[in-house]
Design a protein around this motif. Structure first.
Motif, PDB file in Angstrom:
ATOM      1  N   PHE A 123      -2.180  -9.658 -64.196  1.00 36.37           N
ATOM      2  CA  PHE A 123      -1.651 -10.769 -64.999  1.00 36.37           C
ATOM      3  C   PHE A 123      -2.407 -10.965 -66.311  1.00 36.37           C
ATOM      4  O   PHE A 123      -1.911 -11.611 -67.220  1.00 36.37           O
ATOM      5  CB  PHE A 123      -1.727 -12.076 -64.197  1.00 36.37           C
ATOM      6  N   THR A 183      -1.194 -14.213 -72.602  1.00 37.75           N
ATOM      7  CA  THR A 183      -0.604 -13.417 -71.518  1.00 37.75           C
ATOM      8  C   THR A 183       0.424 -14.191 -70.682  1.00 37.75           C
ATOM      9  O   THR A 183       0.964 -13.670 -69.720  1.00 37.75           O
ATOM     10  CB  THR A 183      -1.712 -12.852 -70.612  1.00 37.75           C
ATOM     11  N   CYS A 238       2.235  -9.057 -72.163  1.00 41.23           N
ATOM     12  CA  CYS A 238       1.308  -8.504 -71.183  1.00 41.23           C
ATOM     13  C   CYS A 238       0.083  -7.920 -71.877  1.00 41.23           C
ATOM     14  O   CYS A 238       0.134  -7.478 -73.026  1.00 41.23           O
ATOM     15  CB  CYS A 238       1.964  -7.552 -70.204  1.00 41.23           C
ATOM     16  N   LYS A 239      -1.019  -7.958 -71.138  1.00 35.70           N
ATOM     17  CA  LYS A 239      -2.311  -7.650 -71.776  1.00 35.70           C
ATOM     18  C   LYS A 239      -2.350  -6.225 -72.304  1.00 35.70           C
ATOM     19  O   LYS A 239      -3.046  -5.942 -73.267  1.00 35.70           O
ATOM     20  CB  LYS A 239      -3.478  -7.928 -70.835  1.00 35.70           C
ATOM     21  N   THR A 299       3.564  -1.044 -63.010  1.00 36.49           N
ATOM     22  CA  THR A 299       3.714  -2.335 -63.672  1.00 36.49           C
ATOM     23  C   THR A 299       4.071  -3.400 -62.638  1.00 36.49           C
ATOM     24  O   THR A 299       3.928  -3.190 -61.432  1.00 36.49           O
ATOM     25  CB  THR A 299       4.810  -2.259 -64.754  1.00 36.49           C
ATOM     26  N   LYS A 344       7.046  -7.031 -67.178  1.00 33.68           N
ATOM     27  CA  LYS A 344       6.302  -6.030 -67.945  1.00 33.68           C
ATOM     28  C   LYS A 344       7.224  -4.978 -68.550  1.00 33.68           C
ATOM     29  O   LYS A 344       6.803  -3.872 -68.858  1.00 33.68           O
ATOM     30  CB  LYS A 344       5.248  -5.370 -67.048  1.00 33.68           C
TER      31      LYS A 344
END
Ligand code: G1P
Length: 295
Positions: free
Chosen positions: A15, A23, A27-28, A58, A62
């Motif tokens: 996450f 985030t 997504c990171k 994923t 994502k």
């Protein structure tokens, strides 16, 4: 002759809570270091080592990761019309750099569980695993981070993990190893433990997120009991290989950034900007001016 590595797995289902609030919806793995998402650095590292097939694990929300590597006809047409050759080339390069595959981890229950989703993809083949938070910079023309582990695997025939010396303060952030047999930058690992306290450490050698493993890792993971926290640790599965005398450590050459940590993420941005052809000079001048003011 040991088998060549042609496949890589990138677990990317986390996450990214350390980067909230961004985030919440980005997504990171898409957070940029200068102008490239961190995931692209990881894919480029694998591709530089000759890997063509890459599975990204994923999770929900994502899809943007898939879109990034997809064909972008509207953008490409616009770049072509406007004569922006350099960007067009960049876009086409990203679209065709590797065969990207995606699968979703259904419940975010950790790294070892994520790896299990790669079983059908890797089949009989040994494969590389690259964790997205670890960015390894190597000098232009040098063997990439994962490429160095692949050389170790191809020469020793043993699963291999990346090892880096860390200070006592950082020991509890990483898997930690004990190794007696050392040969240059390689060692045979006897013990490996996930995130020990300084009191419990074996050494100051930490494992960072690059691994070469073989198909038996899946059965080993399934046979590994969960940690007291309830999650099966990938590190505990690696301990099984270590007890069989089958786990190597490779002290890689290169600079590693923890892109999952805000301070190191910022440092990575500064250092990559200072390596960027067009940005380097004006950015350096700005930093020097800023350093003067901060004195
Ligand atoms: C993971 C692994 C740990 C390893 C580290 C490297 O931890 O579980 O064994 O040392 O990556 O970055 P995480 O950083 O996801 O907590």
């Amino acid at each position: 002759m040991n088998k060549k590595i042609t496949k890589a797995v990138i677990p990317a289902a986390g996450f990214g809570t350390r980067f909230l609030p961004v985030t919440k919806s980005v997504c990171k793995e898409m957070l940029p270091i200068v102008d490239k998402p961190t995931l692209l650095y990881i894919v480029e590292e694998a591709v530089a080592a000759g890997i063509r097939d890459i599975l990204v694990i994923t999770g929900r929300n994502k899809r943007i990761l898939e879109d990034f590597f997809d064909y972008t006809p509207e953008l490409d047409a616009l770049l072509e019309r406007e004569g922006k050759e350099e960007f067009l080339h960049l876009s086409r390069q990203i679209e065709s750099m590797a065969n990207l595959y995606f699968v979703r981890q259904k419940h975010p229950v950790g790294f070892a569980d994520a790896v299990l989703y790669a079983e059908a993809f890797t089949g009989e083949d040994p494969f590389a695993i690259l964790l997205g938070d670890d960015i390894i910079y190597t000098e232009p023309g040098a063997v990439s981070g994962i490429g160095q582990l692949m050389q170790c695997y191809e020469e020793t025939g043993k699963p291999t993990v990346a090892v880096m010396p860390v200070s006592d303060e950082d020991v509890p952030k990483y898997a930690n190893i004990a190794a007696k047999e050392r040969d240059g930058n390689r060692c045979r690992i006897d013990r490996i433990v996930e995130k020990p306290s300084v009191r419990e450490k074996f050494s100051n050698d930490a494992v960072i997120g690059r691994y070469i493993v073989e198909k038996d890792i899946y059965q080993i993971i399934r046979n590994t009991p969960p940690s007291p926290k309830g999650e099966v640790y990938f590190t505990d599965a690696l301990q099984t290989l270590a007890s069989q005398g089958r786990l190597m450590g490779c002290r890689f050459r290169g600079k590693r950034y923890d892109a999952g940590n805000k301070l190191e993420f910022l440092q990575a941005n500064v250092e990559y900007a200072l390596r960027d052809g067009a940005l380097a000079e004006p950015f350096r001048a700005y930093l020097l001016e800023l350093a003067e003011k901060l004195k």
